[in-house]
Design an enzyme around this catalytic site. Structure first.
Site, PDB file in Angstrom:
ATOM      1  N   HIS A 178       0.838  -1.203   0.000  1.00 21.97           N
ATOM      2  CA  HIS A 178       0.000   0.000   0.000  1.00 21.97           C
ATOM      3  C   HIS A 178       0.873   1.254   0.000  1.00 21.97           C
ATOM      4  CE1 HIS A 178      -3.705   2.221   1.618  1.00 21.97           C
ATOM      5  NE2 HIS A 178      -2.727   3.100   1.751  1.00 21.97           N
ATOM      6  N   GLU A 179       1.862   1.296   0.913  1.00 24.65           N
ATOM      7  CA  GLU A 179       2.720   2.473   1.023  1.00 24.65           C
ATOM      8  C   GLU A 179       3.687   2.589  -0.142  1.00 24.65           C
ATOM      9  OE1 GLU A 179       2.272   4.881   3.092  1.00 24.65           O
ATOM     10  OE2 GLU A 179       0.632   3.780   4.030  1.00 24.65           O
ATOM     11  N   ASP A 239      -6.214   8.424   3.422  1.00 22.22           N
ATOM     12  CA  ASP A 239      -6.122   8.666   1.984  1.00 22.22           C
ATOM     13  C   ASP A 239      -7.391   9.326   1.459  1.00 22.22           C
ATOM     14  OD1 ASP A 239      -3.589   7.515   1.841  1.00 22.22           O
ATOM     15  OD2 ASP A 239      -4.410   5.503   1.589  1.00 22.22           O
ATOM     16  N   HIS A 242       1.969   4.313  -2.949  1.00 18.95           N
ATOM     17  CA  HIS A 242       1.971   5.769  -2.764  1.00 18.95           C
ATOM     18  C   HIS A 242       3.311   6.366  -3.208  1.00 18.95           C
ATOM     19  CE1 HIS A 242      -1.846   6.307  -0.825  1.00 18.95           C
ATOM     20  NE2 HIS A 242      -1.557   5.583   0.233  1.00 18.95           N
TER      21      HIS A 242
END
Length: 380
Positions: free
Chosen positions: A67-68, A166, A71
């Protein structure tokens, strides 16, 4: 959020883990191994339950990391440098060195994380369905089902329109696009985060009162974190508005007094502290910054040890220094400065120290920025 130890680099970005991850990792593994899996799939050994629980917890945190990383990758593609990724108690944090240039970039950077979590959840869900159709059952199916559900839930929670989630970034992008005012958009998202945090605290306290203690307290803790983070984001947004257009060179203290790391703490106290009234002293080697000593660090050394302790021993490490360039926008420096325990940035040109930015320098710049806004508003 600082990392307690580093895992390495992914996509060129340093990845670390904060010690608090161990807490939530053990809680998840224990909840699955000692409660959820034995209740849903009886008849297995304790070792099997713990193996399934630990495996599910590890894969869950790998999903948080993905997930990170998503980003970070999209941020880099949109021209924003990524300092680090850190996993901690409430998930992960990607430290970006700067802001999105436009609402579209903000939308892409914020939206990709929940999208990755959703894809991971659907992937595990599809495998679980295929296994169920073929008649499989047991711990493997339970682990896959849990991973599917938790990742989909994570995606849904993250798109709630409230900072610092988010979804708060997505809300900020939408308001920014509609109004053309990034500061107003940031304030709207931050206040939405405060509202969500208050609701979670209320819900958590209600659950605690009706007998659902652990889950209620956890919700209240998340709500408390959201309120604190949202308030910080609103303050940063207003500060960023006041400091818009100001360069680091305009606020820094040029050519600060420096010292060698070989100097003792006693010499610093006797000859520098009171003579120059500095609360921070950069350490340099041939003009290159290698450390930073602050008054708080010096105070931590007992008087009887100061003559035998060098400044290099008490200074922050060179890797932990916050470095800036004179032409850098002050608003780009602020996020990095807020993560620094010493609260100061050293300004360098060609690796040579040319200035220092302290909290008092920032405060004076904010006051000038607010005064400028008031004068501009009165003229208009």
């Amino acid at each position: 959020m600082r990392a307690s130890f580093r895992l390495g680099r992914i996509a060129g970005v340093p990845v670390g883990v904060n010690w608090s991850v161990l807490v939530i990792f053990l809680l998840i593994a224990w909840a699955l191994s000692a409660s959820q899996f034995p209740r849903a799939y009886p008849g297995h050994s304790t070792v099997a339950y713990w193996a399934a629980g630990l495996a599910a917890a590890i894969v869950f945190f790998l999903g948080l990391l993905a997930h990170e990383v998503a980003h970070a990758v999209v941020a880099k593609r949109n021209g924003i440098e990524v300092a680090s990724i850190t996993l901690w108690l409430f998930g992960g944090v990607s430290e970006l060195k700067g802001e999105a240039r436009d609402p579209g970039a903000e939308l892409r950077i914020a939206g990709v994380g929940p999208l990755v979590s959703l894809i991971i959840g659907l992937f595990f869900g599809a495998i679980a369905v295929l296994l169920a159709v073929t008649g499989a059952h047991g711990l493997l199916l339970g682990s896959l089902s849990w991973l599917a559900g938790i990742n989909v839930l994570l995606a849904i929670f993250n798109v709630l329109p409230a900072a610092p989630l988010d979804g708060g970034r997505l809300l900020r992008a939408a308001v920014w696009k509609a109004t053309g005012d990034r500061t107003k958009a940031s304030v709207v998202a931050a206040r939405a985060g405060w509202v969500l945090g208050a609701l979670l605290i209320g819900l958590g306290l209600w659950q605690f009162l009706v007998g659902r203690g652990p889950s209620g307290l956890w919700l209240a803790l998340i709500g408390w974190f959201l309120i604190g983070a949202a308030g910080q984001e609103e303050r940063q947004a207003r500060m960023g508005s006041a400091l818009s257009g100001i360069r680091v060179a305009e606020v820094m203290t040029p050519q600060p007094q420096t010292a060698s790391g070989e100097m003792t703490v006693a010499d610093f106290v006797d000859h520098y502290l009171f003579a120059y009234r500095h609360s921070a002293l950069p350490l340099t080697e041939q003009g290159r910054p290698v450390g930073l000593v602050t008054l708080d660090r010096v105070r931590a050394i007992p008087p009887d040890r100061r003559a035998a302790t060098t400044l290099a021993e008490v200074s922050c490490r060179a890797d932990d220094l916050v470095l800036a360039k004179p032409d850098e926008q002050l608003t780009d420096l602020l996020p990095r400065l807020s993560e620094c325990a010493d609260g100061r940035a050293l300004v360098v040109t060609d690796q040579q120290l040319v200035g220092i930015v302290s909290p008092s320098d920032i405060s004076r710049a904010v006051q000038r920025g607010h005064l400028r806004e008031q004068m501009t508003g009165s003229r208009s």
